[in-house]
Design a protein around this motif. Structure first.
Motif, PDB file in Angstrom:
ATOM      1  N   GLU A 186       0.778  -1.188   0.184  1.00  0.00           N
ATOM      2  CA  GLU A 186      -0.030  -0.033  -0.022  1.00  0.00           C
ATOM      3  C   GLU A 186       0.724   1.266  -0.121  1.00  0.00           C
ATOM      4  N   ARG A 187       0.315   2.432  -0.501  1.00  0.00           N
ATOM      5  CA  ARG A 187       1.011   3.575  -0.210  1.00  0.00           C
ATOM      6  C   ARG A 187       1.361   4.040   1.042  1.00  0.00           C
ATOM      7  N   ALA A 188       2.466   4.731   1.367  1.00  0.00           N
ATOM      8  CA  ALA A 188       2.937   4.947   2.781  1.00  0.00           C
ATOM      9  C   ALA A 188       2.039   6.169   2.941  1.00  0.00           C
ATOM     10  N   SER A 189       2.027   6.382   4.194  1.00  0.00           N
ATOM     11  CA  SER A 189       1.397   7.749   5.015  1.00  0.00           C
ATOM     12  C   SER A 189       1.954   8.963   4.338  1.00  0.00           C
ATOM     13  N   LEU A 190       1.354  10.120   4.157  1.00  0.00           N
ATOM     14  CA  LEU A 190       1.843  11.326   3.633  1.00  0.00           C
ATOM     15  C   LEU A 190       3.096  11.755   4.710  1.00  0.00           C
ATOM     16  N   GLU A 191       3.057  11.661   5.661  1.00  0.00           N
ATOM     17  CA  GLU A 191       4.083  12.015   6.902  1.00  0.00           C
ATOM     18  C   GLU A 191       5.411  11.256   6.547  1.00  0.00           C
ATOM     19  N   THR A 192       5.205   9.893   6.269  1.00  0.00           N
ATOM     20  CA  THR A 192       6.485   9.165   5.948  1.00  0.00           C
ATOM     21  C   THR A 192       6.837   9.418   4.368  1.00  0.00           C
ATOM     22  N   LEU A 193       6.188   9.815   3.649  1.00  0.00           N
ATOM     23  CA  LEU A 193       6.478  10.153   2.372  1.00  0.00           C
ATOM     24  C   LEU A 193       7.311  11.563   2.259  1.00  0.00           C
ATOM     25  N   ILE A 194       6.530  12.593   3.216  1.00  0.00           N
ATOM     26  CA  ILE A 194       7.413  13.940   3.445  1.00  0.00           C
ATOM     27  C   ILE A 194       8.853  13.446   3.621  1.00  0.00           C
ATOM     28  N   ARG A 196      10.790  10.655   3.688  1.00  0.00           N
ATOM     29  CA  ARG A 196      11.423  10.215   2.657  1.00  0.00           C
ATOM     30  C   ARG A 196      11.989  11.193   1.675  1.00  0.00           C
ATOM     31  N   VAL A 197      10.887  11.673   1.134  1.00  0.00           N
ATOM     32  CA  VAL A 197      11.535  12.880   0.040  1.00  0.00           C
ATOM     33  C   VAL A 197      12.467  13.801   0.562  1.00  0.00           C
ATOM     34  N   SER A 198      12.276  14.401   1.758  1.00  0.00           N
ATOM     35  CA  SER A 198      13.204  15.227   2.133  1.00  0.00           C
ATOM     36  C   SER A 198      14.704  14.635   2.439  1.00  0.00           C
ATOM     37  N   LEU A 199      14.465  13.371   2.940  1.00  0.00           N
ATOM     38  CA  LEU A 199      16.002  12.481   3.248  1.00  0.00           C
ATOM     39  C   LEU A 199      16.724  12.541   1.686  1.00  0.00           C
ATOM     40  N   ASP A 200      15.751  12.179   0.703  1.00  0.00           N
ATOM     41  CA  ASP A 200      16.469  11.702  -0.624  1.00  0.00           C
ATOM     42  C   ASP A 200      16.820  12.874  -1.227  1.00  0.00           C
ATOM     43  N   LEU A 201      16.265  14.031  -1.179  1.00  0.00           N
ATOM     44  CA  LEU A 201      16.387  14.973  -2.036  1.00  0.00           C
ATOM     45  C   LEU A 201      17.473  16.222  -1.156  1.00  0.00           C
ATOM     46  N   THR A 202      17.439  16.319   0.072  1.00  0.00           N
ATOM     47  CA  THR A 202      18.158  17.154   0.706  1.00  0.00           C
ATOM     48  C   THR A 202      19.266  16.545   1.862  1.00  0.00           C
ATOM     49  N   LEU A 215       0.965  18.961   4.970  1.00  0.00           N
ATOM     50  CA  LEU A 215       0.026  17.936   5.178  1.00  0.00           C
ATOM     51  C   LEU A 215      -1.515  18.591   5.242  1.00  0.00           C
ATOM     52  N   ALA A 216      -1.343  19.730   5.310  1.00  0.00           N
ATOM     53  CA  ALA A 216      -2.679  20.689   5.086  1.00  0.00           C
ATOM     54  C   ALA A 216      -3.178  20.980   3.613  1.00  0.00           C
ATOM     55  N   ASP A 217      -1.988  20.481   2.887  1.00  0.00           N
ATOM     56  CA  ASP A 217      -2.585  20.742   1.423  1.00  0.00           C
ATOM     57  C   ASP A 217      -3.246  19.456   0.962  1.00  0.00           C
ATOM     58  N   THR A 218      -4.365  19.476   0.560  1.00  0.00           N
ATOM     59  CA  THR A 218      -5.300  18.452   0.232  1.00  0.00           C
ATOM     60  C   THR A 218      -5.524  18.106  -1.304  1.00  0.00           C
ATOM     61  N   SER A 219      -4.616  19.128  -2.172  1.00  0.00           N
ATOM     62  CA  SER A 219      -4.857  19.026  -3.818  1.00  0.00           C
ATOM     63  C   SER A 219      -4.436  17.676  -4.170  1.00  0.00           C
ATOM     64  N   GLU A 220      -4.642  17.350  -5.431  1.00  0.00           N
ATOM     65  CA  GLU A 220      -4.404  15.970  -5.975  1.00  0.00           C
ATOM     66  C   GLU A 220      -2.929  15.961  -6.388  1.00  0.00           C
ATOM     67  N   ALA A 221      -2.318  17.185  -6.442  1.00  0.00           N
ATOM     68  CA  ALA A 221      -0.762  17.384  -6.818  1.00  0.00           C
ATOM     69  C   ALA A 221       0.073  17.283  -5.824  1.00  0.00           C
ATOM     70  N   THR A 222      -0.539  16.868  -4.539  1.00  0.00           N
ATOM     71  CA  THR A 222       0.398  17.090  -3.276  1.00  0.00           C
ATOM     72  C   THR A 222       1.723  16.470  -3.411  1.00  0.00           C
ATOM     73  N   MET A 223       2.056  15.431  -3.975  1.00  0.00           N
ATOM     74  CA  MET A 223       3.170  14.758  -3.707  1.00  0.00           C
ATOM     75  C   MET A 223       4.257  15.487  -4.793  1.00  0.00           C
ATOM     76  N   ALA A 224       3.548  15.948  -6.030  1.00  0.00           N
ATOM     77  CA  ALA A 224       4.586  16.630  -6.960  1.00  0.00           C
ATOM     78  C   ALA A 224       4.921  18.028  -6.286  1.00  0.00           C
ATOM     79  N   LYS A 225       4.027  18.489  -5.465  1.00  0.00           N
ATOM     80  CA  LYS A 225       4.323  19.817  -4.689  1.00  0.00           C
ATOM     81  C   LYS A 225       5.542  19.612  -3.823  1.00  0.00           C
ATOM     82  N   ILE A 226       5.219  18.412  -3.002  1.00  0.00           N
ATOM     83  CA  ILE A 226       6.203  18.163  -2.003  1.00  0.00           C
ATOM     84  C   ILE A 226       7.645  18.042  -2.622  1.00  0.00           C
ATOM     85  N   ILE A 227       7.797  17.169  -3.958  1.00  0.00           N
ATOM     86  CA  ILE A 227       9.119  17.043  -4.647  1.00  0.00           C
ATOM     87  C   ILE A 227       9.648  18.053  -4.871  1.00  0.00           C
ATOM     88  N   ASP A 228       8.786  19.091  -5.572  1.00  0.00           N
ATOM     89  CA  ASP A 228       9.444  20.428  -6.124  1.00  0.00           C
ATOM     90  C   ASP A 228       9.783  21.317  -5.181  1.00  0.00           C
TER      91      ASP A 228
END
Length: 780
Positions: A186-194, A196-202, A215-228
């Motif tokens: 299953e997909r990981a929680s958004l907290e975990t993904l944030i 994960r992405v932070s560690l991988d990119l910074t 976490l407050a951003d509920t738009s469909e593009a949330t993951m893309a915004k996190i990565i950007d």
């Protein structure tokens, strides 16, 4: 009595072994192979070549000097020739195993005819013999080595169930899972993904405020915004540079016995800037290999060539200059092979490669590109080294503080009006010779610059210099460059590349677990102009990357090592990331970008014990930095080759004496001891505890606050209860022993806040417990 116990123990072991033999335990491997089903269609690269490489190439491979019976099996044009020592017979006869002596020799029981010979300690199992037989039956077709075939985009597999697929990567991964009757996680929680992405990119944990906002951003593009968000951070360039330094063998000292200082940090700043500006990878390589040869080269382009000056350099008197000059050229050649092309070129220095079709002549033709370099000015006497003064000969570029600021967009230059950095500069044309056994003083035939034809021919349109070499390396028809980099990025994110041996794409390297995906990514990367941020975002937006990392019972037998990627990986961070994580989560991290290397805490005496250069003032004594310099990212830690930073060495950092692209991963008691006792960690725990006590008056919330700061999630009920109990027990102890509390909280140079010492000591130890949790130092 003791003798009787020993005898009984020996008898017990013997009985166990006897039982095991009778039960067939020691025949389990062969029995298991016998039951394996041979594929309907035999693939030469993935089924046959590994067998021949492991068992036959030592005597019948590329190395002409070691070849026996005149038989060469790694090339199609030689494998089917009539055997000189056995006229009328052939090692391979297409479609006829019975007439193929190769098959006869691997099947015979006669020790005089058996291949591989018994004294080689090699043997084919029953499954491998079946593969060879079927391959011959199907025509004994040869193919070019898979890694030497230019990557192309194969059609993305069609899946029976499309649920969860987010991009093309998932098509390849999920198709293989489908073939093994395994479901993705299953997909990981958004907290975990944030996190994960932070560690991988910074390379850093996300700040609590960042997490709450995302976490407050509920738009469909949330993951893309996190990565950007994290791709745009200046810390992104630092994170990417950290992994490049191992490959580039960056250090702040010259190496060898004297190991005196060098100034190469402006080159490191150039790399940070290049990644943050998202310089295309082909340009990134071109500038480092040959920036000085570009028309009207700028200082920035020339500075980039410091990449090829990062190797160890001797400053000792009495050495044979030509011997060391040759070693420097060898190092550059080997770094090109291992770091950029993913090929073990160094094996061909002394003789033809035993496994890959790269001859000694091929090696020295590549060597010739780097053999034109002006090596003057590399010798420094003790006084010059101690004062960090360098010759102004051509191998150095002089950069003022203002120019460094202009070129690299960095401010706060803290130190000297002018900095001299070693760079590349070709001299007059120099004849290159093949060196017998690789020895500098045994030249044989002359060669001119060229590249191995088995990889990709060198175009007549390319100049015969390092710029021509750079054009060859970054040509889109070169089968290795994009594959190797894409694989390294995959390994950075998943802990293991699609090709596990990221340093070796040759026949002795690992086969790719998902070859079609690797090729698709490499081709896609080049189609998008070698855009590194695009590549990272593409992978991170896949459902494969966003899975949970929890271990699953159903995968233990099918995929215990997670090579199918039915879950996200879970692995310990590097020593640099662990230290940076602790500094950042405690609020101690100095986020200044760029500049000279600094000296954080280090156990006393180590520096002096490893210095063999005599009395050299600043070179013989380790003087830690002051103020914010103690808390800069680990990327900027002074790197002495004869004594790399101990806190990072414990966590498997290399010495950087030569190019490394894949660190080993160990688990030792020293690592646990470092996490418990390192001054930097204790100080971080103390500062975090004091700041929390100042900000939080509610004693019931302080432990929870510490937990959230360190792990980017809220604690579970049981976790919070355990930690609160630990805190209150420690608090009671220190309320009765205030002097002990004062001694504990005195650790570190960072300013002390006016907070109760007993509470500080108790909360400090609680923070230290959390720092030592497996979850804290693990990316999951």
């Amino acid at each position: 009595m003791k003798q009787k116990i020993v005898i009984i123990a020996i008898l017990a072991v013997l009985l166990t072994l006897l039982y095991a033999f009778k039960a067939g335990v020691f025949n389990e491997g062969e029995d298991a192979y016998a039951n394996l089903k041979v594929p309907d269609v035999i693939d030469y690269n993935f089924h046959i070549k590994p067998i021949l490489s492991d068992n036959c190439y030592t005597c019948h491979g590329p190395d002409a000097n070691k070849r026996k019976a005149g038989l060469r099996l790694d090339l199609e044009e030689t494998a089917f020739l009539e055997l000189k020592e056995n006229p009328g017979n052939y090692a391979l006869v297409s479609g006829k195993p019975g007439e193929s002596l190769l098959y006869g020799h691997i099947m015979t029981d006669d020790p005089n005819l058996m291949m591989p010979p018994p004294d080689s300690k090699l043997a084919l199992n029953s499954y491998e013999k079946k593969l060879i037989r079927k391959w011959i039956q199907q025509g004994a077709k040869f193919e070019k080595h898979w890694a030497f075939i230019p990557p192309t985009k194969k059609e993305v597999p069609t899946l029976e169930v499309l649920d969860g697929v987010q991009n093309e990567i998932d098509g390849f991964i999920f198709k293989k899972l489908e073939e093994h009757n395994v479901l993705p996680s299953e997909r990981a929680s958004l907290e975990t993904l944030i996190r994960r992405v932070s560690l991988d990119l910074t390379g850093l944990p996300p700040q609590r405020e960042q997490v709450q906002k995302l976490l407050a951003d509920t738009s469909e593009a949330t993951m893309a915004k996190i990565i950007d968000k994290f791709l745009a951070s200046p810390a992104y360039g630092e994170r990417m540079t950290q992994s490049w330094l191992d490959l580039a063998r960056y250090a702040d000292s010259h190496g060898y016995q004297d190991d005196s200082y060098r100034t190469m940090w402006p080159w490191r700043d150039w790399v940070i800037h290049a990644f943050n500006e998202n310089m295309p990878y082909d340009d990134f390589l071109t500038l480092q290999l040959a920036g000085d040869l570009l028309p009207n080269a700028t200082k920035e382009q020339i500075l980039a060539t410091g990449f090829n000056r990062n190797h160890p350099i001797t400053q000792e008197g009495g050495v044979i200059q030509e011997e060391y000059r040759t070693n420097y050229v060898l190092d550059r050649t080997n770094t090109l092979g291992k770091g950029i092309l993913g090929i073990t070129l160094e094996c061909a220095r002394c003789h033809d490669h035993k496994y890959d079709a790269i001859s000694q002549k091929d090696y020295f033709e590549l060597f010739a590109f780097f053999n034109q370099v002006n090596e003057k000015g590399l010798q420094m006497d003790a006084v010059q080294a101690a004062n960090q003064k360098f010759f102004a000969d051509p191998p150095y570029i002089e950069i003022s503080a203002k120019e460094t600021e202009d070129v690299l967009s960095f401010i706060n230059m803290k130190k000297t009006p002018k900095i001299k950095v070693m760079v590349m500069n070709d001299s007059a044309a120099k004849t290159t010779y093949i060196l017998n056994r690789g020895e500098y003083d045994q030249p044989t035939d002359s060669v001119k610059p060229n590249t191995p034809k088995t990889i990709f021919p060198f175009s007549e349109e390319f100049p015969e210099n390092r710029l021509g070499l750079a054009k060859w390396v970054t040509d889109k028809n070169n089968p290795l460059t994009a594959r190797v980099f894409v694989n390294r990025i995959w390994g950075m994110l998943f802990g293991r590349g699609l090709v596990e041996t990221s340093e070796d794409f040759g026949v002795q390297g690992s086969l790719p677990t998902h070859p079609e995906l690797l090729d698709w990514l490499a081709a896609d990367f080049m189609e998008h102009d070698w855009d590194v941020k695009y590549l990272l975002k593409k992978i991170m937006l896949s459902a494969t990357y966003q899975q949970k990392s929890e271990l699953r019972p159903d995968l233990k037998k099918v995929d215990s090592e997670n090579r199918l990627l039915a879950r996200a990986p879970r692995f310990r961070m590097s020593g640099e990331m662990i230290r940076d994580y602790i500094l950042a989560s405690s609020g101690l991290l100095n986020t200044e970008v760029g500049g000279p290397s600094v000296k954080p805490y280090q156990p006393p005496g180590l520096w002096e014990e490893t210095n063999a250069g005599g009395n050299r003032g600043i070179l013989t004594k380790y003087i830690p930095g002051e103020g914010d310099d103690l808390y800069r990212r680990s990327l900027y830690t002074f790197w002495k080759r004869t004594l790399p930073p101990p806190s990072m060495t414990i966590f498997d950092a290399p010495t950087r004496d030569f190019c490394e692209v894949r660190r080993q991963k160990t688990n030792t008691p020293l690592q646990a001891l470092a996490l418990q006792n390192d001054v930097q960690i204790l100080e971080a725990a103390r500062v975090l505890a004091q700041r929390t006590l100042v900000e939080k008056e509610d004693s019931n919330a302080i432990v929870e606050n510490i937990f959230q700061s360190l792990l980017v999630r809220s604690p579970k009920k049981e976790e919070l209860l355990t930690l609160n109990n630990y805190y209150h027990d420690a608090l009671e102890t220190y309320l009765n022993n205030v002097e002990d509390a004062k001694k504990l909280v005195a650790v570190g140079e960072y300013e002390q806040l006016d907070v109760d010492p007993a509470k500080t000591a108790a909360l400090m130890l609680t923070a230290q417990v959390i720092y030592n949790l497996d979850e804290t130092i693990t990316k999951e």
